[in-house]
Design a protein around this motif. Structure first.
Motif, mmCIF file in Angstrom:
data_model
loop_
_atom_site.group_PDB
_atom_site.id
_atom_site.type_symbol
_atom_site.label_atom_id
_atom_site.label_comp_id
_atom_site.label_asym_id
_atom_site.label_seq_id
_atom_site.Cartn_x
_atom_site.Cartn_y
_atom_site.Cartn_z
ATOM 1 N N VAL A 174 43.235 35.609 31.996
ATOM 2 C CA VAL A 174 42.395 36.049 33.205
ATOM 3 C C VAL A 174 43.549 36.337 34.232
ATOM 4 O O VAL A 174 43.591 37.362 34.690
ATOM 5 C CB VAL A 174 41.275 34.921 33.620
ATOM 6 C CG1 VAL A 174 41.208 35.429 34.861
ATOM 7 C CG2 VAL A 174 40.234 34.899 32.686
ATOM 8 N N PHE A 175 44.486 35.490 34.382
ATOM 9 C CA PHE A 175 45.460 35.744 35.322
ATOM 10 C C PHE A 175 46.651 36.685 35.118
ATOM 11 O O PHE A 175 46.887 37.676 36.054
ATOM 12 C CB PHE A 175 46.427 34.352 35.436
ATOM 13 C CG PHE A 175 45.792 33.079 36.140
ATOM 14 C CD1 PHE A 175 44.734 33.314 37.039
ATOM 15 C CD2 PHE A 175 46.290 31.920 35.508
ATOM 16 C CE1 PHE A 175 44.076 31.972 37.396
ATOM 17 C CE2 PHE A 175 45.749 30.862 35.967
ATOM 18 C CZ PHE A 175 44.694 30.838 37.039
ATOM 19 N N VAL A 209 47.185 48.367 45.359
ATOM 20 C CA VAL A 209 47.311 46.849 45.648
ATOM 21 C C VAL A 209 47.033 46.171 44.293
ATOM 22 O O VAL A 209 47.770 45.157 43.956
ATOM 23 C CB VAL A 209 46.517 46.704 46.774
ATOM 24 C CG1 VAL A 209 46.411 44.836 46.813
ATOM 25 C CG2 VAL A 209 47.009 47.012 47.932
ATOM 26 N N MET A 210 46.180 46.209 43.527
ATOM 27 C CA MET A 210 45.688 45.706 42.332
ATOM 28 C C MET A 210 46.666 45.707 41.158
ATOM 29 O O MET A 210 46.716 44.734 40.621
ATOM 30 C CB MET A 210 44.185 46.289 41.870
ATOM 31 C CG MET A 210 42.896 45.795 42.435
ATOM 32 S SD MET A 210 41.504 46.619 42.058
ATOM 33 C CE MET A 210 40.301 46.293 42.875
ATOM 34 N N LYS A 211 47.291 46.622 41.243
ATOM 35 C CA LYS A 211 48.628 46.819 39.888
ATOM 36 C C LYS A 211 49.516 45.675 40.416
ATOM 37 O O LYS A 211 50.120 45.526 39.513
ATOM 38 C CB LYS A 211 49.031 48.029 40.152
ATOM 39 C CG LYS A 211 47.960 49.256 39.711
ATOM 40 C CD LYS A 211 48.947 50.709 39.625
ATOM 41 C CE LYS A 211 48.041 51.803 39.145
ATOM 42 N NZ LYS A 211 48.882 53.010 39.260
ATOM 43 N N HIS A 212 49.524 45.278 41.646
ATOM 44 C CA HIS A 212 50.608 44.152 41.899
ATOM 45 C C HIS A 212 49.918 42.938 41.996
ATOM 46 O O HIS A 212 50.758 41.819 42.528
ATOM 47 C CB HIS A 212 51.336 44.713 43.140
ATOM 48 C CG HIS A 212 51.904 45.882 43.074
ATOM 49 N ND1 HIS A 212 51.373 47.006 43.852
ATOM 50 C CD2 HIS A 212 53.113 46.302 42.510
ATOM 51 C CE1 HIS A 212 52.207 47.982 43.581
ATOM 52 N NE2 HIS A 212 53.193 47.784 42.925
ATOM 53 N N LEU A 213 48.803 42.759 41.679
ATOM 54 C CA LEU A 213 48.170 41.296 41.898
ATOM 55 C C LEU A 213 48.427 40.596 40.287
ATOM 56 O O LEU A 213 47.707 39.422 40.312
ATOM 57 C CB LEU A 213 46.561 41.495 42.372
ATOM 58 C CG LEU A 213 46.327 42.042 43.574
ATOM 59 C CD1 LEU A 213 45.051 41.911 44.119
ATOM 60 C CD2 LEU A 213 47.050 41.040 44.657
ATOM 61 N N SER A 214 48.910 41.040 39.600
ATOM 62 C CA SER A 214 49.152 40.280 38.443
ATOM 63 C C SER A 214 50.583 40.133 37.948
ATOM 64 O O SER A 214 51.324 41.273 37.924
ATOM 65 C CB SER A 214 48.415 40.963 37.041
ATOM 66 O OG SER A 214 49.050 40.530 36.034
#
Length: 646
Positions: A174-175, A209-214
């Motif tokens: 998940v992370f 932004v989402m691409k950098h949240l993992s």
């Protein structure tokens, strides 16, 4: 207080616990060295050897698995109450326990990695590419290390937050994938299904932004860029560094606060259960909903049913995992109600376009420029400069016409459509993309107005804004291909004449007039590479054709001018389920047919060009070098050809 002897014994204990995974890491890196050295023998150029030493995505993927395994081995004792009691009784602070485990695993991997890269460098030196391989090997070591550290800390976070190895592995998944895959893919899936003007190229700030949240995704993406583009933006490095520091601090804080009695439970921090449950249930139910929607023939009932069914199942599964009890599927009904409401509301937003995505046309005052590209002229050969778009009165005209398109889209749909891609470059620096479908009649009215402006054409066709001196080679592809050996002055004269006639070409003429050939360009770039560009030569371009004839190039030759000996025609027979082939050899039939024959390559000029690309025609003709053949297309229908043959 932590005694030095206690800390030394603790390090020894940690090394024993991770001995197995450390051996696997060493073995994996050893196999990599062997494979690389063996592959060097088959390399034909020095550049190929350097690429072998450079960062490699499959290897980075293996390192992700090794790092996750190393973290699991380092903190597996968190899942055993007996071991937790043992470590809790040691005269060692929790902070030192955490630091010792992380330090031992990361330094062990780093030592093995340095040795492995050094061996590869020595092997490269044997092929006399040592100097050029240093940068590639250093880059590999750096990025593999970053991938390992990032993945290790991410898995450590999952281990600390859970109390069971299976749940810990799910937590890591998940992370590592929730934001860049689960949420990032959800928006284009729903937008592409329900918004008629959505384009796959549309990327907003949320997507960026989402691409950098993992952290794991960021590390892998940076490794890929380091290999493909040989560089990584400073901002990307900064983001990755921030992630590593943040993960270390977060893991350290949570490790210190982790209850010892949480070993064996699904989750170590019960207060986070509700948030995690909702974050998983809502997107999962939306995915199930869209699956049922497509299977059910795009019926709204199946969309709603799928969302409800998905929420019920996913919520029940998560509750069972939390409690390790099948009877827990009925627990926390209020959480299920919240998830259902949120999922159905999101579904309603997209299915009914509550926020007016398809109706959106920005105000003129808010737009810096607008880039309009019809799909039927945005294919091969159109290498225009993007980003600048239309400004001034052309911008105002484009926005006015697009507003009319949006209004017409609410009316009954027509079978014949022309599609345009539009990019609104806003004054606040953002870009908004839309793809409109327009009735052909309306599209012709719009594009006749836009296409008549030089600003519109110069925004699409690179030849308007490019430098003639960058053109390395010019050739003509027609009935008889010609290499146009222009001098610098002749090149300018030719394109000046071509553009003067191209300025006068209307959109209606462009889609009706079939070109006689193409002007093919080879353009040099600053990095030494070359790109191709292509422009059509129309029979109405009298000045351009005359200039080429003056220079000795027979570009005006048509199919009808050839000494045709026979014409072979084939098309698919649906009854026989095979191709029917006919040969036309009598002069009368040849003369009747040759006036409506064109180069087969012209079938891709426009969606509206009346050439039947599904009818295969081969024209055989006599030339100075003997009998030759050429592939052609015709404006005849299949029925007309059959009558002609009979």
């Amino acid at each position: 207080m932590t005694l030095k002897s206690s800390y030394s014994n603790l390090n020894k204990e940690n090394r024993k616990r991770v001995l197995g995974i450390n051996l696997v890491i060493v073995l994996a890196l050893f196999v990599k060295v062997v494979v690389v050295i063996m592959a060097m023998k088959d390399c034909e150029t020095n550049n190929e050897i350097v690429k072998l030493v450079a960062p490699n995505m499959p290897v980075a993927g293996v390192i992700v698995a090794l790092a996750a395994g190393s973290a699991a081995a380092s903190f597996c004792y968190l899942y055993s109450r007996k071991q937790m009691d043992f470590y809790g009784s040691l005269p060692v602070k929790r902070t030192e326990l955490f630091r010792s485990a992380v330090q031992n695993s990361i330094l062990t991997f780093l030592a093995a990695l340095v040795v492995e890269e050094a061996v590869e460098l020595c092997a490269a030196a044997g092929y006399k590419v040592f100097a050029s391989s240093i940068a590639a090997a250093t880059s590999s070591a750096f990025w593999y290390f970053m991938v390992f550290v990032t993945t290790y800390l991410t898995m450590t976070l999952a281990m600390i937050m859970t109390g069971n190895i299976i749940v810990g592995m799910l937590g890591f998944g998940v992370f590592a994938s929730y934001f860049p895959l689960v949420l990032y893919m959800l928006y284009p899936l729903y937008a592409g299904t329900f918004f008629t003007t959505y384009t796959e190229n549309a990327t907003g700030i949320c997507s960026a932004v989402m691409k950098h949240l993992s952290p794991v995704y960021v590390a892998l993406a940076d490794t890929w860029y380091a290999r493909v583009e040989r560089k990584v933006e400073l901002m990307q490095l900064l983001i990755l560094a921030v992630w590593i520091i943040a993960l270390y601090i977060l893991c350290k804080v949570l490790y210190n606060r982790r209850p010892a009695e949480s070993a064996g439970r699904a989750m170590a921090f019960p207060k986070a259960n509700t948030v995690i449950k909702l974050l998983l249930t809502i997107p999962a139910s939306l995915y199930v909903g869209i699956m049922f929607y497509e299977l059910g023939g795009n019926a709204g009932f199946w969309l709603v049913f799928g969302v409800i069914f998905g929420a019920l199942i996913v919520h029940a599964v998560i509750e069972c995992i939390y409690e390790f009890d099948i009877r827990a599927i009925f627990h926390h009904k209020q959480h299920l109600a919240v998830a259902l409401f949120a999922s159905l509301f999101i579904t309603l937003i997209f299915s009914k376009d509550l926020f007016g995505y398809d109706r959106y046309v920005p105000k003129v005052s808010a737009v810096e420029s607008v880039d309009v590209r019809p799909s039927d002229i945005s294919g091969i050969g159109i290498c225009g400069k993007t980003g600048e778009g239309l400004t001034g009165k052309e911008k105002n005209l484009a926005l006015k016409l697009i507003s009319e398109v949006v209004k017409d889209n609410d009316k009954k749909e027509a079978s014949d459509k022309i599609y345009i891609d539009v990019k609104y470059c806003m004054k606040n620096g953002s870009n908004k993309l839309r793809a409109y479908s327009i009735q052909s009649k309306k599209a012709k009215e719009i594009f006749d107005k836009l296409y008549a402006t030089r600003a519109f054409k110069s925004n699409i066709y690179n030849i308007y804004t490019g430098d003639y001196n960058d053109i390395i080679e010019v050739s003509y592809s027609g009935v008889e291909p010609e290499y146009l050996n222009f001098t610098k002055e002749e090149k300018k004269e030719f394109f000046d004449r071509y553009l003067s006639e191209f300025d006068q070409l209307t959109y209606t003429e462009r889609v009706k007039e079939i070109p006689i050939g193409t002007i093919d360009l080879t353009i040099g770039e600053e990095n030494g590479d070359t790109v191709g560009d292509m422009y059509y030569l129309y029979p109405s371009f009298k000045k351009t054709i005359a200039y080429l004839k003056e220079k000795g190039y027979a570009v005006d030759k048509r199919i009808k001018d050839l000494d045709i000996t026979s014409i072979e025609v084939s098309f698919f027979d649906e009854e026989k389920e095979e191709d029917d082939t006919y040969t036309i050899s009598d002069k009368k039939s040849i003369n009747r047919m040759k006036n409506r024959l064109y180069l087969y390559s012209m079938t891709s000029v426009s969606e509206t060009t009346a050439l039947n690309s599904y009818i295969n025609i081969q024209v055989n003709y006599k030339s100075k070098n003997g009998v030759k053949s050429i592939d052609c297309a015709t404006s005849y229908t299949e029925e007309e050809i059959k009558k002609l043959i009979d």
